[in-house]
Scaffold this motif. Structure first.
Motif, PDB file in Angstrom:
ATOM      1  N   VAL A 104      47.922  29.427  34.551  1.00  0.00           N
ATOM      2  CA  VAL A 104      46.856  29.994  34.543  1.00  0.00           C
ATOM      3  C   VAL A 104      45.480  28.999  34.249  1.00  0.00           C
ATOM      4  O   VAL A 104      45.616  28.187  33.248  1.00  0.00           O
ATOM      5  CB  VAL A 104      46.650  31.060  33.577  1.00  0.00           C
ATOM      6  CG1 VAL A 104      45.271  31.841  33.428  1.00  0.00           C
ATOM      7  CG2 VAL A 104      47.656  32.082  33.819  1.00  0.00           C
ATOM      8  N   ILE A 105      44.508  29.053  35.049  1.00  0.00           N
ATOM      9  CA  ILE A 105      43.446  27.992  34.928  1.00  0.00           C
ATOM     10  C   ILE A 105      42.096  29.132  34.914  1.00  0.00           C
ATOM     11  O   ILE A 105      42.150  30.287  35.407  1.00  0.00           O
ATOM     12  CB  ILE A 105      43.193  27.006  35.798  1.00  0.00           C
ATOM     13  CG1 ILE A 105      42.807  27.603  37.339  1.00  0.00           C
ATOM     14  CG2 ILE A 105      44.287  25.870  35.827  1.00  0.00           C
ATOM     15  CD1 ILE A 105      42.386  26.345  38.116  1.00  0.00           C
ATOM     16  N   ILE A 106      40.852  28.659  34.244  1.00  0.00           N
ATOM     17  CA  ILE A 106      39.836  29.595  34.136  1.00  0.00           C
ATOM     18  C   ILE A 106      39.012  28.910  35.394  1.00  0.00           C
ATOM     19  O   ILE A 106      38.411  27.805  35.432  1.00  0.00           O
ATOM     20  CB  ILE A 106      39.226  29.204  32.889  1.00  0.00           C
ATOM     21  CG1 ILE A 106      39.878  29.925  31.707  1.00  0.00           C
ATOM     22  CG2 ILE A 106      37.676  29.702  32.810  1.00  0.00           C
ATOM     23  CD1 ILE A 106      39.515  29.443  30.163  1.00  0.00           C
ATOM     24  N   TRP A 107      39.014  29.461  36.348  1.00  0.00           N
ATOM     25  CA  TRP A 107      38.016  29.300  37.536  1.00  0.00           C
ATOM     26  C   TRP A 107      36.722  29.423  37.359  1.00  0.00           C
ATOM     27  O   TRP A 107      35.858  28.394  37.779  1.00  0.00           O
ATOM     28  CB  TRP A 107      38.443  29.932  38.899  1.00  0.00           C
ATOM     29  CG  TRP A 107      37.962  29.510  40.140  1.00  0.00           C
ATOM     30  CD1 TRP A 107      37.875  28.203  40.753  1.00  0.00           C
ATOM     31  CD2 TRP A 107      37.044  30.349  40.719  1.00  0.00           C
ATOM     32  NE1 TRP A 107      37.059  28.344  41.799  1.00  0.00           N
ATOM     33  CE2 TRP A 107      36.460  29.449  41.975  1.00  0.00           C
ATOM     34  CE3 TRP A 107      36.548  31.674  40.683  1.00  0.00           C
ATOM     35  CZ2 TRP A 107      35.483  30.041  42.721  1.00  0.00           C
ATOM     36  CZ3 TRP A 107      35.663  32.066  41.466  1.00  0.00           C
ATOM     37  CH2 TRP A 107      34.999  31.282  42.550  1.00  0.00           C
ATOM     38  N   ASP A 108      36.303  30.408  36.808  1.00  0.00           N
ATOM     39  CA  ASP A 108      34.620  30.564  36.492  1.00  0.00           C
ATOM     40  C   ASP A 108      34.695  31.427  35.149  1.00  0.00           C
ATOM     41  O   ASP A 108      35.506  32.250  35.018  1.00  0.00           O
ATOM     42  CB  ASP A 108      34.040  31.005  37.721  1.00  0.00           C
ATOM     43  CG  ASP A 108      32.505  30.911  37.469  1.00  0.00           C
ATOM     44  OD1 ASP A 108      32.051  30.298  36.692  1.00  0.00           O
ATOM     45  OD2 ASP A 108      31.893  31.787  38.259  1.00  0.00           O
ATOM     46  N   GLY A 142      29.291  29.918  36.246  1.00  0.00           N
ATOM     47  CA  GLY A 142      28.892  28.319  36.762  1.00  0.00           C
ATOM     48  C   GLY A 142      29.300  28.217  38.302  1.00  0.00           C
ATOM     49  O   GLY A 142      28.804  27.499  39.047  1.00  0.00           O
ATOM     50  N   LYS A 143      29.959  29.351  39.094  1.00  0.00           N
ATOM     51  CA  LYS A 143      30.102  29.284  40.209  1.00  0.00           C
ATOM     52  C   LYS A 143      29.758  30.729  40.918  1.00  0.00           C
ATOM     53  O   LYS A 143      29.324  30.589  42.233  1.00  0.00           O
ATOM     54  CB  LYS A 143      31.652  29.262  40.711  1.00  0.00           C
ATOM     55  CG  LYS A 143      32.135  27.911  39.949  1.00  0.00           C
ATOM     56  CD  LYS A 143      33.831  27.845  40.101  1.00  0.00           C
ATOM     57  CE  LYS A 143      34.286  26.506  39.642  1.00  0.00           C
ATOM     58  NZ  LYS A 143      35.733  26.441  39.514  1.00  0.00           N
ATOM     59  N   LEU A 144      29.852  31.681  40.299  1.00  0.00           N
ATOM     60  CA  LEU A 144      29.484  33.206  40.697  1.00  0.00           C
ATOM     61  C   LEU A 144      28.075  33.444  40.152  1.00  0.00           C
ATOM     62  O   LEU A 144      27.948  33.463  38.900  1.00  0.00           O
ATOM     63  CB  LEU A 144      30.443  34.283  40.351  1.00  0.00           C
ATOM     64  CG  LEU A 144      31.928  33.913  41.014  1.00  0.00           C
ATOM     65  CD1 LEU A 144      32.952  35.059  40.571  1.00  0.00           C
ATOM     66  CD2 LEU A 144      31.818  33.927  42.437  1.00  0.00           C
ATOM     67  N   HIS A 145      27.240  33.945  41.151  1.00  0.00           N
ATOM     68  CA  HIS A 145      26.074  34.442  40.828  1.00  0.00           C
ATOM     69  C   HIS A 145      25.187  35.526  41.559  1.00  0.00           C
ATOM     70  O   HIS A 145      25.900  35.772  42.490  1.00  0.00           O
ATOM     71  CB  HIS A 145      24.891  33.046  40.892  1.00  0.00           C
ATOM     72  CG  HIS A 145      25.151  32.002  40.277  1.00  0.00           C
ATOM     73  ND1 HIS A 145      25.061  31.599  38.889  1.00  0.00           N
ATOM     74  CD2 HIS A 145      25.988  30.660  40.923  1.00  0.00           C
ATOM     75  CE1 HIS A 145      25.447  30.331  38.677  1.00  0.00           C
ATOM     76  NE2 HIS A 145      25.890  29.809  39.865  1.00  0.00           N
ATOM     77  N   GLY A 146      24.610  36.377  40.860  1.00  0.00           N
ATOM     78  CA  GLY A 146      23.994  37.473  41.395  1.00  0.00           C
ATOM     79  C   GLY A 146      24.597  38.749  41.193  1.00  0.00           C
ATOM     80  O   GLY A 146      25.573  38.738  40.373  1.00  0.00           O
ATOM     81  N   GLY A 147      24.397  39.753  42.110  1.00  0.00           N
ATOM     82  CA  GLY A 147      24.749  41.217  42.192  1.00  0.00           C
ATOM     83  C   GLY A 147      26.176  41.412  42.782  1.00  0.00           C
ATOM     84  O   GLY A 147      26.268  40.698  43.901  1.00  0.00           O
TER      85      GLY A 147
END
Length: 206
Positions: A104-108, A142-147
């Motif tokens: 398991v890694i933390i992607w975002d 860090g990677k995902l933004h917005g609605g």
């Protein structure tokens, strides 16, 4: 009447003498904003785990293809059991033979705010919106933004398996960007790949 243990299913599935996952017995987190995390999980089937902090736990969905910034990409999301808030910090290898065995890694990761409203446009509790089957929210990661929005497309039915869709909203953060190929993706925390996490765990156990 005692309060329902919302993490009972999570704990029932795991042997905490063998898994490195958190048991979820810590106290509440002290922070000003609600958190989200997206983890890549190399289990029997590779997938992304999308988790939102709601009422003291992480509401969780398995998203096979990962989140997308493209509003035209409707991502299947399968709900899983609630996870403890401490799981937002988890990165490692779940032992063979344990539920969800694999790296398991933390992607975002980041914070989110609810955009949930009723049909008249009045704000409603996010948990109520999920219960009703449609919840909108704004991600600051860090990677995902917005609605984004989660919409239930199938009730549990006889087999108890709900299905949801995770969809990006049309806003200034929308693009044709999709989640990366999981095996090449790197951790938002450590920069490691799934292979790197596995190698580090093996070295530690040697």
């Amino acid at each position: 009447m005692p309060a329902r243990d919302v993490l009972a299913e999570y704990r029932r599935k795991r042997d905490f003498h063998r898994t490195t996952e958190p048991s979820g017995r810590g106290g509440p987190y002290d922070r000003d904003a609600l958190s989200f995390v997206v983890q890549i999980h190399d289990a029997s089937t590779m997938h992304f785990d999308f988790r939102l902090e709601v009422d003291g736990v992480l509401k969780s969905w398995a998203v096979p293809k990962g989140p997308s910034a493209d509003p035209g990409a409707k991502r299947l999301a399968m709900p899983t059991e609630d996870h403890p808030l401490e799981y937002a910090d988890y990165e490692g290898v779940i032992a063979p033979g344990e539920y969800g065995a694999g790296a398991v890694i933390i992607w975002d990761e980041g914070t989110y705010r609810s955009l949930a409203t009723d049909r008249r446009g009045n704000e409603i509790p996010f948990a109520d919106a999920l219960e009703a089957g449609h919840a909108s929210f704004w991600l600051d990661g860090g990677k995902l933004h917005g609605g984004y929005a989660l919409t239930r497309t199938r009730d549990g039915g006889a087999d108890g398996r709900e299905t949801w869709l995770l969809v990006k909203k049309h806003d200034r953060h929308a693009s044709s960007h999709h989640a990366p190929e999981p095996r090449r993706a790197r951790s938002a925390r450590t920069g490691r790949t799934l292979k790197g996490v596995t190698a580090d765990a093996s070295a530690h156990d040697a």
